[in-house]
Each structure stands twice: as structure tokens, then as C-alpha cells.
Design a protein around this motif. Structure first.
Motif, mmCIF file in Angstrom:
data_model
loop_
_atom_site.group_PDB
_atom_site.id
_atom_site.type_symbol
_atom_site.label_atom_id
_atom_site.label_comp_id
_atom_site.label_asym_id
_atom_site.label_seq_id
_atom_site.Cartn_x
_atom_site.Cartn_y
_atom_site.Cartn_z
ATOM 1 N N GLU A 98 -0.156 92.267 -17.696
ATOM 2 C CA GLU A 98 -1.128 92.646 -18.707
ATOM 3 C C GLU A 98 -2.420 91.868 -18.486
ATOM 4 O OE1 GLU A 98 2.058 93.791 -22.237
ATOM 5 O OE2 GLU A 98 0.586 92.218 -22.566
ATOM 6 N N ASP A 99 -3.330 91.974 -19.427
ATOM 7 C CA ASP A 99 -4.623 91.314 -19.292
ATOM 8 C C ASP A 99 -4.441 89.822 -19.049
ATOM 9 O OD1 ASP A 99 -6.165 93.332 -21.894
ATOM 10 O OD2 ASP A 99 -5.866 93.722 -19.749
ATOM 11 N N VAL A 100 -5.283 89.278 -18.181
ATOM 12 C CA VAL A 100 -5.197 87.856 -17.859
ATOM 13 C C VAL A 100 -5.924 87.056 -18.931
ATOM 14 C CG1 VAL A 100 -5.031 88.277 -15.397
ATOM 15 C CG2 VAL A 100 -7.284 87.943 -16.434
ATOM 16 N N SER A 101 -5.659 85.765 -18.955
ATOM 17 C CA SER A 101 -6.325 84.898 -19.916
ATOM 18 C C SER A 101 -6.587 83.559 -19.248
ATOM 19 C CB SER A 101 -5.447 84.696 -21.153
ATOM 20 O OG SER A 101 -4.290 83.952 -20.817
ATOM 21 N N ARG A 102 -7.204 82.685 -19.981
ATOM 22 C CA ARG A 102 -7.384 81.327 -19.488
ATOM 23 C C ARG A 102 -6.024 80.638 -19.419
ATOM 24 N NH1 ARG A 102 -12.822 79.249 -22.756
ATOM 25 N NH2 ARG A 102 -14.181 80.936 -22.038
ATOM 26 N N THR A 103 -5.957 79.636 -18.577
ATOM 27 C CA THR A 103 -4.692 78.909 -18.419
ATOM 28 C C THR A 103 -4.595 77.820 -19.484
ATOM 29 O OG1 THR A 103 -5.809 77.596 -16.714
ATOM 30 C CG2 THR A 103 -4.388 79.388 -15.989
ATOM 31 N N ASP A 104 -3.439 77.727 -20.090
ATOM 32 C CA ASP A 104 -3.225 76.781 -21.180
ATOM 33 C C ASP A 104 -2.671 75.456 -20.674
ATOM 34 O OD1 ASP A 104 -3.142 76.779 -24.288
ATOM 35 O OD2 ASP A 104 -1.225 75.889 -23.706
ATOM 36 N N THR A 105 -1.966 75.505 -19.546
ATOM 37 C CA THR A 105 -1.310 74.317 -19.000
ATOM 38 C C THR A 105 -1.509 74.276 -17.492
ATOM 39 O OG1 THR A 105 0.399 74.453 -20.708
ATOM 40 C CG2 THR A 105 0.890 73.097 -18.782
ATOM 41 N N THR A 141 -10.827 77.914 -16.899
ATOM 42 C CA THR A 141 -11.441 79.216 -16.654
ATOM 43 C C THR A 141 -11.323 79.656 -15.194
ATOM 44 O OG1 THR A 141 -13.649 78.318 -16.133
ATOM 45 C CG2 THR A 141 -13.152 78.743 -18.468
ATOM 46 N N ALA A 142 -10.850 78.778 -14.308
ATOM 47 C CA ALA A 142 -10.829 79.094 -12.878
ATOM 48 C C ALA A 142 -9.928 80.293 -12.580
ATOM 49 C CB ALA A 142 -10.382 77.872 -12.070
ATOM 50 N N TYR A 143 -8.745 80.309 -13.156
ATOM 51 C CA TYR A 143 -7.821 81.424 -12.925
ATOM 52 C C TYR A 143 -8.412 82.736 -13.433
ATOM 53 C CZ TYR A 143 -3.740 84.434 -13.659
ATOM 54 O OH TYR A 143 -2.879 85.497 -13.674
ATOM 55 N N LEU A 144 -8.949 82.711 -14.645
ATOM 56 C CA LEU A 144 -9.549 83.907 -15.228
ATOM 57 C C LEU A 144 -10.739 84.391 -14.394
ATOM 58 C CD1 LEU A 144 -9.689 85.894 -17.633
ATOM 59 C CD2 LEU A 144 -11.192 84.245 -18.779
ATOM 60 N N THR A 145 -11.543 83.449 -13.897
ATOM 61 C CA THR A 145 -12.691 83.810 -13.067
ATOM 62 C C THR A 145 -12.250 84.516 -11.797
ATOM 63 O OG1 THR A 145 -13.991 81.948 -13.914
ATOM 64 C CG2 THR A 145 -14.699 82.904 -11.828
ATOM 65 N N GLY A 146 -11.236 83.992 -11.134
ATOM 66 C CA GLY A 146 -10.751 84.620 -9.916
ATOM 67 C C GLY A 146 -10.238 86.027 -10.154
ATOM 68 N N GLU A 147 -9.488 86.218 -11.251
ATOM 69 C CA GLU A 147 -8.913 87.532 -11.553
ATOM 70 C C GLU A 147 -9.980 88.553 -11.934
ATOM 71 O OE1 GLU A 147 -5.318 88.530 -11.727
ATOM 72 O OE2 GLU A 147 -5.450 86.881 -10.286
ATOM 73 N N THR A 148 -11.010 88.121 -12.662
ATOM 74 C CA THR A 148 -12.010 89.070 -13.175
ATOM 75 C C THR A 148 -13.199 89.249 -12.236
ATOM 76 O OG1 THR A 148 -13.043 87.285 -14.468
ATOM 77 C CG2 THR A 148 -11.389 88.647 -15.573
ATOM 78 N N LYS A 149 -13.585 88.198 -11.521
ATOM 79 C CA LYS A 149 -14.752 88.285 -10.641
ATOM 80 C C LYS A 149 -14.396 88.724 -9.225
ATOM 81 C CE LYS A 149 -17.609 86.627 -13.787
ATOM 82 N NZ LYS A 149 -18.654 87.479 -14.415
ATOM 83 N N LEU A 150 -13.253 88.298 -8.737
ATOM 84 C CA LEU A 150 -12.851 88.601 -7.366
ATOM 85 C C LEU A 150 -11.844 89.744 -7.288
ATOM 86 C CD1 LEU A 150 -12.503 84.971 -5.983
ATOM 87 C CD2 LEU A 150 -14.298 86.609 -5.440
#
Length: 360
Positions: A98-105, A141-150
């Protein structure tokens, strides 16, 4: 005419062979089922574009799961990894697929199979870092950035690169698990025992499902050793308003250790016969770029590992300066302090000489 006694001996021998074959066949079926479940967890390893901000080609696959299931090995036949492994454990509240989000841990695990030693380091989610190709931002935000920008599949690669650049050590692999998976594995092992160091009261814990305009709830934990199911363990690991994100990082490591201790005392790390029961439950919640061989080898290392061989570190409040405008972030005070912490994590002698920075 064949002697009746010989026929009886032959019949008995065949019976023994059949009886011995039944558990072997059963174990083989469970093993193949487990490997099929493991394949569902494995995602391709991708290569970031040279310029991270550029639009990448479709997923650059470096390694894909072997579609052919190997023959059933003996438990001792799976070799441990030959060299050091650096693995990033990532927790997210997004459901797999499903939709990705920021990483919590985020917990970096450094594993040295030859020394039979593991170190782990936690990162506060508001830590201000450089995200390659995208400038400064919170580490979560790094994980979310990779999924949405790349593109889909690039989140873990960009997060590994971000953390690797921060600590100066390349990150080899990642393991991503969502909150549902976290609760499921704890419930599957019968809960975990956690020694809560002090009373925790949080009046603003975020609810998973909102009730109208109500988005938070009150939670309470008594001090002392207690058995927690998956839901309570997740709340314990996520609560932060009673103290801070630094306290939360300590609780997350404490819960990870409790899961490890519970699995080890139950013999689950070396118990191949029950492997499919767990992989079947977790295959919908976990994604990783570890190969099947790596996972089985790491399980073998875990079965020989003791809690005292696991060292715990964290970027704590003394190492950062809060910045509140325009938004709340944590700035590293001194790169030298981080370098010292990393050296202590990688080298037991440095830790002994310089002191640890463990979660209590």
C-alpha cells in the motif's frame, strides 16, 4: 519358496523405512513451503542512479530470488555468513503493497559471525541528515523520498545510502517490517517479557483508527517485569510523550532484545521444523533484500548468540541540538562524537576503552 521368516524380516524392514520416510517427507513439505514464503519477502536489490535526483531507469536488478527450491538441508548444513554484515532494520506504519510512509524506526545492526558478536545503533527519526541527491532533511524521510521521487523499490536503497554516508560504513541489506507484522510475530511467539524501568503515562498516544475527531488515547505502563502481547509491545515501543524520542529508541531496542530472548529460549532460531509456521504468518509483512541463504545463515548465528554478546548504542540527547524553527529537527553537535560512537560499535576494544552508549 521364500522362507516365511525372511518375508517377515523384509516386511518389517519396509515398515521401518516407510515410518522413517513419513517425517522426512513431512519436513520436506514444510521446508518447501517455508522457502516459498521466504521468496515472497525478498525484493530485488536496486542500484541508485549516479545522480540520485535523476529519473532512474526501471529497477536495476542485481540479485533476484532463485525460483528453484533447494533440497532440504540438515540444520547444521546452512553455513553462517563468512564476513561482517551491516543490516538496517526499518519499521513503518504503511501496509505492505500500500502507500508508503515515513519510517518510524531505524536500527543499524552490525553482525560479525566470526566473533559471534552483534552491535545495534538507533537513530532518532528527526535527525537532520543529508539525503544523497535531495539535500538536508529528517532521516525518516529518506525511504519515502526514494519511493516517491525515484520509484517503487528505491526507498530502501536511498535509506541505506543515507545511513551509510552518515556513519561512514556501507549498509549491505535492509529488513522492512510494518506494525502489523511487528505485532504478529510477538503474538506468534506467545508474547515477550519486558522489564519496564519506570511508570509510563502518555496522554497523547496516536490511535491506529480515529474515532471521529479523537486521534489520541491515554496509555499507561506499570514499572516492573511484565508479559506483553503484540499490541502492548508496539505501544510500549512507540510511546514518546512521557519522555522523548530518545527514550523511545531505548524501548525499541529493549523490545528487540526481548523478541530475540523469547525466540532463543524457545529454540525457534534453530528449529527448522516450525519454520514454515512463522514464514507463512510474516510473508505479508516483511520485505528484505537478504537472500534465502543469508537469512538461514543469520538464523544459525542467532541460535548460538547470547544476549551478553549484543551491544546497544544510540545517538542520544547529548549528541544533538534541537532546532524548533521552521520545524523541529535534531542537529548533530559534533561529527567526532558520532565517529567515536561508530568506532565503539564496530570494535569491542574501542567500546571497552571508551565506554558504551547503550540503552538501559
Amino acid at each position: 519358496m521364500r522362507h516365511p521368516r525372511r518375508r517377515l524380516v523384509l516386511f518389517a524392514s519396509l515398515g521401518v523405512v516407510i515410518l522413517l520416510a513419513i517425517p522426512a517427507i513431512w519436513l520436506g513439505v514444510k521446508w518447501n513451503r517455508a522457502l516459498s514464503n521466504i521468496n515472497k519477502m525478498i525484493v530485488p536489490t536496486v542500484v541508485l542512479p549516479t545522480t540520485a535526483a535523476a529519473t532512474p531507469e526501471p529497477l536495476a536488478v542485481v540479485e533476484t530470488p532463485d525460483p528453484e527450491l533447494p533440497p532440504l538441508p540438515e540444520p547444521t548444513a546452512v553455513p553462517p555468513p563468512d564476513g561482517v554484515q551491516n543490516i538496517l532494520l526499518v519499521g513503518t506504519d504503511a501496509r505492505i503493497g500500500e502507500d508508503v510512509s515515513r519510517t518510524d524506526t531505524m536500527v543499524w545492526v552490525h553482525l560479525d559471525p566470526q566473533a559471534n558478536r552483534v552491535s545495534m545503533m538507533s537513530f532518532p527519526r528527526d535527525l537532520w541528515v543529508n539525503i544523497p541527491g535531495y539535500g538536508k532533511n529528517r532521516i525518516n524521510t529518506a525511504y519515502l523520498t526514494g519511493e516517491t521521487k525515484l520509484g517503487k523499490g528505491y526507498g530502501p536503497a536511498l535509506l541505506k545510502k543515507t545511513v551509510g554516508d552518515l556513519v561512514g560504513v556501507p549498509i549491505d541489506h535492509f529488513v522492512l517490517i510494518n506494525f502489523d507484522g511487528f505485532k504478529t510475530i510477538i503474538d506468534k511467539i506467545g508474547g515477550i517479557y519486558v522489564d519496564v524501568p519506570k511508570v509510563i503515562d502518555d496522554a497523547k498516544y496516536p490511535m491506529d483508527e480515529y474515532a471521529g475527531d479523537v486521534r489520541t488515547m491515554k496509555i499507561h505502563f506499570d514499572a516492573g517485569r511484565q508479559l506483553m502481547d503484540g499490541s502492548n509491545a508496539l505501544i510500549y515501543a512507540r510511546t514518546r510523550h512521557a519522555d522523548s524520542d530518545f527514550g523511545r529508541n531505548q524501548r525499541q531496542q529493549q523490545v528487540l532484545m526481548a523478541i530475540f530472548d523469547r525466540m532463543r529460549e524457545q529454540g525457534l532460531l534453530g528449529q527448522l521444523t516450525s519454520l514454515d509456521d512463522y514464514t507463512d504468518v510474516l510473508s505479508n509483512y516483511i520485505r528484505t533484500d537478504l537472500s534465502r541463504t543469508d537469512m538461514l545463515g543469520l538464523a544459525g548465528v542467532g541460535s548460538r548468540l547470547h544476549s551478553e554478546n549484543i551491544q546497544r548504542f544510540a545517538i542520544d540527547a547529548k549528541m544533538v541540538t534541537p532546532r524548533t524553527t521552521p520545524a523541529y529537527v535534531l542537529l548533530l553537535k559534533d561529527q567526532k562524537a558520532l565517529r567515536l560512537l561508530v568506532n565503539q560499535m564496530l570494535d569491542p576494544s574501542a567500546a571497552a576503552a571508551g565506554g558504551e552508549n547503550p540503552a538501559p
